[in-house]
Scaffold this motif. Structure first.
Motif, PDB file in Angstrom:
ATOM      1  N   PHE A 127       0.826  -1.213   0.000  1.00  0.00           N
ATOM      2  CA  PHE A 127       0.000   0.000   0.000  1.00  0.00           C
ATOM      3  C   PHE A 127       0.860   1.263   0.000  1.00  0.00           C
ATOM      4  O   PHE A 127       0.593   2.217  -0.742  1.00  0.00           O
ATOM      5  CB  PHE A 127      -0.930   0.012   1.221  1.00  0.00           C
ATOM      6  CG  PHE A 127      -1.544   1.355   1.454  1.00  0.00           C
ATOM      7  CD1 PHE A 127      -2.566   1.824   0.654  1.00  0.00           C
ATOM      8  CD2 PHE A 127      -1.071   2.183   2.477  1.00  0.00           C
ATOM      9  CE1 PHE A 127      -3.109   3.080   0.852  1.00  0.00           C
ATOM     10  CE2 PHE A 127      -1.618   3.442   2.683  1.00  0.00           C
ATOM     11  CZ  PHE A 127      -2.644   3.878   1.871  1.00  0.00           C
ATOM     12  N   PHE A 187       0.860   4.025  -2.771  1.00  0.00           N
ATOM     13  CA  PHE A 187       0.462   5.377  -2.376  1.00  0.00           C
ATOM     14  C   PHE A 187       1.438   6.423  -2.913  1.00  0.00           C
ATOM     15  O   PHE A 187       1.036   7.414  -3.519  1.00  0.00           O
ATOM     16  CB  PHE A 187       0.380   5.461  -0.854  1.00  0.00           C
ATOM     17  CG  PHE A 187       0.234   6.864  -0.342  1.00  0.00           C
ATOM     18  CD1 PHE A 187      -0.994   7.491  -0.341  1.00  0.00           C
ATOM     19  CD2 PHE A 187       1.331   7.578   0.142  1.00  0.00           C
ATOM     20  CE1 PHE A 187      -1.133   8.793   0.116  1.00  0.00           C
ATOM     21  CE2 PHE A 187       1.203   8.870   0.597  1.00  0.00           C
ATOM     22  CZ  PHE A 187      -0.036   9.477   0.597  1.00  0.00           C
ATOM     23  N   SER A 202      -6.252   6.704  -9.765  1.00  0.00           N
ATOM     24  CA  SER A 202      -6.610   6.068  -8.495  1.00  0.00           C
ATOM     25  C   SER A 202      -7.202   4.687  -8.714  1.00  0.00           C
ATOM     26  O   SER A 202      -6.873   3.727  -7.998  1.00  0.00           O
ATOM     27  CB  SER A 202      -7.608   6.954  -7.742  1.00  0.00           C
ATOM     28  OG  SER A 202      -7.036   8.214  -7.450  1.00  0.00           O
ATOM     29  N   TYR A 244      -4.735   2.131  -7.006  1.00  0.00           N
ATOM     30  CA  TYR A 244      -5.216   1.512  -5.776  1.00  0.00           C
ATOM     31  C   TYR A 244      -6.061   0.268  -6.041  1.00  0.00           C
ATOM     32  O   TYR A 244      -6.101  -0.642  -5.208  1.00  0.00           O
ATOM     33  CB  TYR A 244      -6.038   2.520  -4.969  1.00  0.00           C
ATOM     34  CG  TYR A 244      -5.204   3.666  -4.432  1.00  0.00           C
ATOM     35  CD1 TYR A 244      -4.150   3.425  -3.559  1.00  0.00           C
ATOM     36  CD2 TYR A 244      -5.463   4.970  -4.813  1.00  0.00           C
ATOM     37  CE1 TYR A 244      -3.390   4.474  -3.067  1.00  0.00           C
ATOM     38  CE2 TYR A 244      -4.706   6.025  -4.336  1.00  0.00           C
ATOM     39  CZ  TYR A 244      -3.667   5.767  -3.466  1.00  0.00           C
ATOM     40  OH  TYR A 244      -2.903   6.803  -2.984  1.00  0.00           O
TER      41      TYR A 244
END
Length: 781
Positions: free
Chosen positions: A224, A228, A271, A275
Motif C-alpha cells: 500500500f 500510495f 486512483s 489503488y
C-alpha cells in the motif's frame, strides 16, 4: 501452474533414480563387488516404489505421460520451425487482433468460472482465509488512515506555500515572465512532493512502531505504501500540468473550470488503476483467492474503461473547439496543422488508449501495466519537453539578442541582421523539435526503436549529416552577417572614419557582391558533399564549362580583367566625371565588366571595359580652370592682367565660390599667343575636383564685366581696315560694308526686265487705240 511444475519435477526425479540404478547395476556386474553399505539407499528406494502396486502404477503412468509430452513438444517445435517463415509472411494484423481478442475472452471466462467456484467455497464456509483477511484489513486500515490523514493535514498546512508560489508567478518583476512562472511551478511541485513524501513516512512509521511487532511491517502494508507514493506522485504531475486552482501557474492554455475537470478525471483513472488494480486486486488474490483477485481486477478495469470512454465521448466536441482555437493562436504552421488534425481525431486516440490499457490490465497486468505507464510517461515528457524548448525559443526570439557594445561599435548593423535571422532559425529548430517529439512518441509505443536506429550506421549517418548541414549553414550565415555588417559600417559616413572615398565605396561594393557569390557557391558545394552527393563531377563540369565560356567569350574575359585592373589602379570610381571612349560624363555605376556613364544631356551610356583604352578623370585631388582671354592688339596687356586680377579678387569675395578655390593667388601665364585678330593672355585657378567648371563660369562673367568697364576690346570675328595709323593716329579706321556682287547684278537685271515689260505694255495699248497705224507699226517692226 504449481501442480504441473511439481509433477514434472517428480517424474524427472524418478527418472534420475532409475538411471542411477541401472548404471550402478551395470557397474557392479562388470567390476568387483562393492562394499555392502554403498548403493543400498538407491536400491532400497527403487525397491520400495516398485513393491507398492499403487506407486508402481503411478510411476509407470507418469513416465509414459512425460515421454508423450516430450515427443509432442519436439514435434511442435519442429512444426513451428518449419512453418515459421510462412507464418511471418502470412499472418496479418487482423489475425493478431483475433488472437488477442480470443485471449481476452478466454481470460474473462476463466476468471468468471474460477471466481464463482471461489465464492462458493467462501459462502459454504469451506475456507477459513476470510477470518485472517479481515484481521489483515484492520491493521492495513490503520496504516491507510494514518497515511491519508497525514497527507490531508500536510496539504492544508502547505496551502501557505502554494499561495506564496502563486503570488510569485503574478509578481511584476524585470525578469522574463516565463522564467518567473517556471520558478513558481518548481516551488509548488517541490512543496507537493515533500507533502507526499512526509505522508508516506508517517504511514511507514505507524506501520513499524504501532502495528504488529515493533520494527516489522507486513507485505500488504508495504504494498500500500509503495502504491500510495507512486499514485500520489503521479497526481502531483497532473496538478503541475493542469493547476486547477492557480491560473497563473497553469502550463496548458485552458480555463480554470476546464483544468479542474480534466485534472479530476485523470486523477480518478490513476486512483482506479493504482489503488484498485495494483493494490486491492493483488491483496484479494493473495489472501483470499487468486480467482477472486482476478474477478476484482476485471470489475475495476471494466468500470475504469467505461468511465473513461464515457467522458471522452461526452467531451469530444468541447475539446475539439478548444484545440481549434489554440491552433488559430499559434504562429507556427506545423503546430497549427498538428493541432487541427488532433482536434478532429483526439477522441479516437483517447478511446484506443483506454481500450488498450483495459486489455493489457486483463491479460497481463503485472507485465503490461509498467510498460503502459512508461510509454505514457515518455509521451507526456516528450510533449512537455518539446513545449518547453519551443517556449524557450519563442522567448529568445521575442526578446532578441543583445550583442556586446564593442561588437556593436565595430559592426553597427550586426545586431539587426542577427535578430532578423533568428525567426528563420527559430522555425527550423521548431521543426526539428517537433520531429524529435514525434519520434520519441513513436518509440514510446513501439512503432519504432529509436535508440537502436540511432545506434545503427544509417541512423548515425543521418543524424551526423543533419547536424553538419545545420552547422555549415549557420556558420555561413554568421560569416555573411559579419562581413556585410563590416562593409556597411565602412560605407556609412556617420560611423567609422567618416565619409568613405569613392574608390573605397566602389571596391567595397564589388567585394560584397563577390563575397556573397563565393559564400553561396562554397556553402552549396559543402552541403551537397555532406548529404552524400559527389561534387567531383560538378567541379569538373564547372571547369569544362568555364573553359568553354572562356573560349567563347573572350571579350567578356577581357572586360573582366580590364575592369579588375582599372579598379585596382583607382582609375574610375562611382560619381567621378570622366572621359572614356570619347564620352564625357558622370560614372554612375561600376561593375566588374562595364561602366555606366551619364553625359551632360542626360544620356546613359554603358561602356564595356574592353573598349576603354584611355581614362581621363576630372575628379582627382584638385583641378584647374584654365582661362585664355584674347584682347585687341591696341590694348595694353599689363592693364588687361590687372583687370583679370581684380576680377579674381571679386571672385574670392564670394563665399560660395571661395569654398571651391584652393589657392588665393591667380596664376597668370602671360601672353601665350599673338593670334590673327587678338592677343591671348592665359590664367589658371586651382579648384576642388569637379568645381573647375562652376568657378570658370563665374570668373568669365566677372572678366567680361571688368574688361567692358575698362573699355578693353575683346575681339570677335570681324574685319577692320587700318591705313597705317597707330592707336593715336589722326586717321581713324574706316568702316566698310561688303555687299554681295551677285545680288546687285540680279537686282539690276530685274529692274531692266521690269522697265521693258512696262514699255511693251504701253505700246500695245497705244496700238489698240490707233488701229490705222497698226500696219505701219507691223511693217516697221
Amino acid at each position: 501452474m504449481s501442480t504441473t511444475y511439481f509433477s514434472d519435477f517428480k517424474l524427472f526425479f524418478a527418472a534420475i533414480i532409475v538411471s542411477v540404478g541401472m548404471v550402478v547395476s551395470i557397474s557392479d556386474s562388470a567390476a568387483q563387488p562393492a562394499p555392502a553399505n554403498e548403493g543400498n539407499d538407491h536400491y532400497q528406494v527403487l525397491a520400495d516404489m516398485l513393491a507398492d502396486p499403487a506407486s508402481r502404477d503411478e510411476l509407470i503412468t507418469e513416465l509414459r505421460q512425460l515421454s508423450d509430452k516430450k515427443q509432442t513438444t519436439t514435434n511442435d517445435s519442429t512444426n513451428k520451425q518449419d512453418a515459421q517463415p510462412k507464418d511471418k509472411n502470412q499472418d496479418s494484423v487482423s489475425t493478431e487482433v483475433a488472437k488477442k481478442s480470443q485471449s481476452v475472452v478466454e481470460s474473462i471466462v476463466t476468471t468468471l468460472t474460477g471466481s464463482w467456484t471461489a465464492m462458493s467455497e467462501l459462502a459454504s464456509g469451506q475456507s477459513k482465509k476470510i477470518v485472517a483477511f479481515f484481521g489483515l484489513l484492520i491493521q492495513l486500515g490503520l496504516v491507510v488512515a494514518a497515511t491519508v490523514g497525514a497527507y490531508i493535514v500536510l496539504r492544508v498546512l502547505a496551502r501557505f506555500l502554494f499561495k506564496r508560489a502563486d503570488r510569485l508567478a503574478n509578481a511584476d518583476t524585470n525578469v522574463h515572465p516565463l522564467v518567473v512562472k517556471a520558478t513558481a511551478i518548481v516551488l509548488s511541485v517541490l512543496t507537493d512532493v515533500i507533502v507526499v513524501a512526509m505522508a508516506w513516512l508517517a504511514g511507514y512509521g505507524v506501520a513499524l512502531l504501532f502495528i504488529g511487532e515493533v520494527g516489522k511491517i507486513s507485505v500488504s502494508q508495504t504494498l500500500f505504501l509503495n502504491i500510495f507514493i507512486a499514485v500520489e506522485l503521479f497526481k502531483v504531475a497532473l496538478r503541475a500540468i493542469f493547476s486547477g486552482r492557480e491560473d497563473s501557474m497553469r502550463l496548458l492554455p485552458m480555463k480554470a473550470k476546464t483544468a479542474r475537470y480534466w485534472n479530476g478525471f485523470l486523477a480518478v483513472i490513476v486512483s482506479f488503476v493504482g489503488y484498485g488494480v495494483l493494490f486491492l486486486a493483488p491483496l484479494v488474490g493473495t489472501n483470499l483467492s487468486e480467482n477472486l483477485g482476478d474477478l476484482f481486477n476485471l470489475f475495476i478495469v471494466l468500470v475504469t474503461v467505461a468511465y473513461a470512454l464515457t467522458i471522452v465521448i461526452r467531451q469530444r466536441h468541447q475539446v475539439r473547439e478548444s484545440l481549434a482555437e489554440v491552433a488559430k493562436q499559434s504562429n507556427f504552421a506545423a503546430t497549427q496543422v498538428m493541432l487541427r488534425v488532433l482536434s478532429r481525431s483526439w477522441h479516437l486516440f483517447a478511446m484506443a488508449y483506454f481500450v488498450v490499457m483495459g486489455v493489457a490490465l486483463l491479460i497481463k497486468p503485472d507485465e503490461a501495466l509498467p510498460e503502459l505507464l512508461m510509454a505514457t510517461l515518455q509521451t507526456v515528457l516528450a510533449v512537455f519537453i518539446g513545449m518547453g524548448i519551443i517556449a524557450l525559443l519563442e522567448m529568445t526570439v521575442g526578446k532578441g539578442i543583445r550583442v556586446p557594445a564593442v561588437i556593436s561599435y565595430r559592426l553597427s548593423t550586426f545586431e539587426t541582421r542577427l535578430n532578423n535571422f533568428l525567426p528563420t532559425l527559430n522555425k527550423v529548430l521548431k521543426v526539428l523539435v517537433t520531429i524529435m517529439v514525434i519520434s520519441a512518441i513513436f518509440d514510446a509505443w513501439g512503432a519504432v526503436d529509436l535508440p537502436t536506429w540511432l545506434a545503427s550506421p544509417a541512423g548515425t549517418q543521418i543524424l551526423s549529416t543533419v547536424i553538419s548541414v545545420l552547422f555549415i549553414l549557420t556558420v555561413s550565415m554568421f560569416l555573411w552577417m559579419v562581413l556585410a555588417s563590416w562593409i556597411e559600417h565602412r560605407l556609412n559616413p556617420e560611423e567609422g572614419k567618416g565619409e568613405p572615398s569613392a574608390r573605397e565605396k566602389t571596391l567595397l561594393t564589388i567585394f560584397r557582391n563577390a563575397t556573397a557569390i563565393t559564400i553561396i557557391v562554397m556553402t552549396t558545394m559543402i552541403v551537397l558533399s555532406e548529404i552524400g552527393i559527389n561534387i567531383g563531377p560538378l567541379i569538373a563540369g564547372a571547369g569544362v564549362l568555364g573553359l568553354a565560356v572562356g573560349f567563347g567569350a573572350q571579350k567578356l574575359v577581357q572586360d573582366v580583367i580590364t575592369g579588375v585592373f582599372i579598379q585596382m589602379e583607382n582609375a574610375i570610381n562611382a560619381g567621378d566625371i570622366v572621359t572614356v571612349s570619347g564620352l564625357t560624363g558622370v560614372a554612375e555605376k561600376l561593375t566588374i565588366r562595364s561602366l555606366g556613364l551619364r553625359d551632360l544631356s542626360g544620356t546613359y551610356h554603358v561602356v564595356p571595359f574592353s573598349a576603354v583604352d584611355t581614362v581621363s578623370n576630372y575628379m582627382r585631388e584638385f583641378a584647374y580652370h584654365v582661362g585664355e582671354y584674347g584682347v585687341a592688339y591696341r590694348e595694353n596687356t599689363d592693364e588687361v592682367i590687372i583687370k583679370l586680377r581684380e576680377a579674381f579678387a571679386e571672385l574670392l569675395a564670394d563665399d560660395e565660390q571661395r569654398a571651391n578655390i584652393l589657392e588665393d593667388e591667380l596664376e597668370v601665364h602671360g601672353v601665350t599667343a599673338l593670334a590673327d585678330s587678338s592677343v591671348n593672355i592665359r590664367v589658371r585657378i586651382k579648384t576642388l575636383p569637379g568645381s573647375q567648371w562652376s568657378v570658370g563660369r563665374a570668373y568669365n562673367r566677372l572678366v567680361k564685366q571688368y574688361l567692358d568697364a575698362a573699355g578693353i576690346e575683346i575681339p570677335f570675328p570681324h574685319l577692320t581696315l587700318y591705313f597705317g595709323e597707330d592707336k593715336n593716329g589722326e586717321a581713324p579706321a574706316m568702316p566698310m560694308r561688303m555687299i554681295n556682287e551677285v545680288e546687285v547684278v540680279n537686282d539690276a537685271q530685274k529692274t531692266d526686265e521690269k522697265e521693258a515689260n512696262q514699255k511693251a505694255l504701253k505700246q500695245s495699248k497705244k496700238a489698240e487705240s490707233n488701229p490705222s497705224k497698226k500696219g505701219d507699226f507691223d511693217d516697221g517692226e
